[in-house]
Scaffold this motif. Sequence first.
Motif, PDB file in Angstrom:
ATOM      1  N   ASP A  24      -2.667  -7.055   2.111  1.00 45.14           N
ATOM      2  CA  ASP A  24      -1.589  -6.075   2.138  1.00 45.14           C
ATOM      3  C   ASP A  24      -0.802  -6.287   3.444  1.00 45.14           C
ATOM      4  O   ASP A  24      -0.139  -7.323   3.600  1.00 45.14           O
ATOM      5  CB  ASP A  24      -2.162  -4.663   1.985  1.00 45.14           C
ATOM      6  N   ASN A  25      -0.938  -5.380   4.395  1.00 46.78           N
ATOM      7  CA  ASN A  25      -0.048  -5.422   5.554  1.00 46.78           C
ATOM      8  C   ASN A  25      -0.454  -6.402   6.646  1.00 46.78           C
ATOM      9  O   ASN A  25      -1.633  -6.636   6.889  1.00 46.78           O
ATOM     10  CB  ASN A  25       0.044  -4.024   6.157  1.00 46.78           C
ATOM     11  N   PHE A  50       7.775  -4.741   0.823  1.00 45.03           N
ATOM     12  CA  PHE A  50       7.310  -3.411   1.250  1.00 45.03           C
ATOM     13  C   PHE A  50       7.146  -3.328   2.774  1.00 45.03           C
ATOM     14  O   PHE A  50       6.143  -2.826   3.278  1.00 45.03           O
ATOM     15  CB  PHE A  50       6.011  -3.038   0.525  1.00 45.03           C
ATOM     16  N   SER A 101       5.928  -4.108   5.569  1.00 48.06           N
ATOM     17  CA  SER A 101       4.930  -4.702   6.469  1.00 48.06           C
ATOM     18  C   SER A 101       3.989  -5.698   5.802  1.00 48.06           C
ATOM     19  O   SER A 101       3.044  -6.163   6.446  1.00 48.06           O
ATOM     20  CB  SER A 101       4.130  -3.593   7.145  1.00 48.06           C
ATOM     21  N   ASP A 102       4.215  -6.055   4.540  1.00 49.54           N
ATOM     22  CA  ASP A 102       3.261  -6.959   3.889  1.00 49.54           C
ATOM     23  C   ASP A 102       3.231  -8.350   4.526  1.00 49.54           C
ATOM     24  O   ASP A 102       4.220  -8.823   5.079  1.00 49.54           O
ATOM     25  CB  ASP A 102       3.551  -7.057   2.381  1.00 49.54           C
TER      26      ASP A 102
END
Length: 450
Positions: free
Chosen positions: A250-251, A285, A287-288
């Motif tokens: 994710d981030n 999105f 900060s991915d």
Amino acid sequence: TDPEIAVSHTGEPDTFAYTTALKRWVPIINSIATDVQSSATAKDSESASKIVESLNRLKECVVNNAPVEPLQESTEIGSQYNEEMEQLRVKYGTLEWRNGPWLFTECLLYRKIHFFFAEHAEWKDYDPFRATKRRAFESSIENALKLTDGFFLSLKPFESQSFEDLHNADPEKNKELFIEVMLLSLWGNGSDLSLMPNATDEDLQRVQAKRSLEASLKRIVDNDFDELYASLRLSAPKNGQYKQIDIVLDNSGFELYSDMLLAVYLIESKLVDQVTLHPKDIPWFVSDTLPADIVELIDMLDIAVANSSLDVKLCEAGKRLSALLKSYLKDDKLKIKKHSFWTTAHPIGRIFQYGQDLANYFYDTSDLVIFKGDLNYRKLTYDGKWARTVTFKEAIGPLATDDKRFPILSLRTCKADVCVGLSEDRALELSKEPEWTYDGSYAVVSFNAV
Ligand code: F6P
Ligand code: MG
């Protein structure tokens, strides 16, 4: 096929979907425009103006709740978005920016923004979120190093003993360490870019303390650690059998750092031979993680530890982590795999249709696929309006039933409307505080073995 379930919709007041579309999208578009203006040079200022114009037009569409228009992108992924757009228009009778399925419209927003850049050769690979990501990680690096120091201490026993020896010697202690490292990666998703830089030394010490371990376990509303640990341990490497875990990232920043620590733990504890990381292929999105962010994280770590103002112990820990990660990358113990499926608007269950090669790869080679974060969870569960007590297995549809299914773990702090897997009691208790599904203070560790 998708399960029959109504999905989160931006046109429904009193939902987090509605609030997000109304309050978050416009500031995000504005911040991208500001970034482009400030990084444009004389050479690309003309195309920069065009990008800003496109961003402003998109902003107007969101503000005025205009009907969504097809993507101009003439790629396979572009066609998939446009086909689904048509289907949704038929299904709902209308499809506007702030009156449509949340998952689809929000992914479409980032895909459209990407195309504004992709249209111009000079900006094709530009990441408008890079500066934000870098700044956030820079300010959390010292805290991250403090965690790393303690982390390496707890890995010490593995230096002299095999996973199995250690497990047999002290199964409970070993399981506790397993859970602690998983929790670090899990809460890395909650204490993300914007939160972590402000964490004090005390906050961090609390994260590592036993008391906090118990407190943080209480906030996990669907907790499959026991089943997960038993399944991984049972399949611990025997007779040189090769093991692999995949992490769908994710981030970037602190969360990515915590995922790297998880990878180091999995490899150093000899639980697996290889970890494959799955970043995004376009800015996503905010900060991915992009592939470049992984390289950059190690570079930034090197720069930080070369800076003599940090405590010697922290520098040692950072140097050790950096050296380990570089050697893993060199020896293919740590791999990076890009795939465009992750930046479609498809729920993950459609992987068997739209990401067949990826599904086959997981089926053939992976012993566990870990999905990090909130958006991945929304995609796993179709962003559906499931009853809280529906099981994770039911909510992931074909991922639990397809012939080519693979073991799945979701590590997610709750930042949206959807959440499943609760007991009747827990669901009843939490129904009294409606913000629990989206304020980031609760989490799930949801596992589906095959
Ligand atoms: O914009 C809202 C959202 O999509 C929420 O689902 C979530 O709060 C966030 O963006 C993404 O979170 P994560 O980085 O954990 O996927
Ligand atoms: Mg994210």
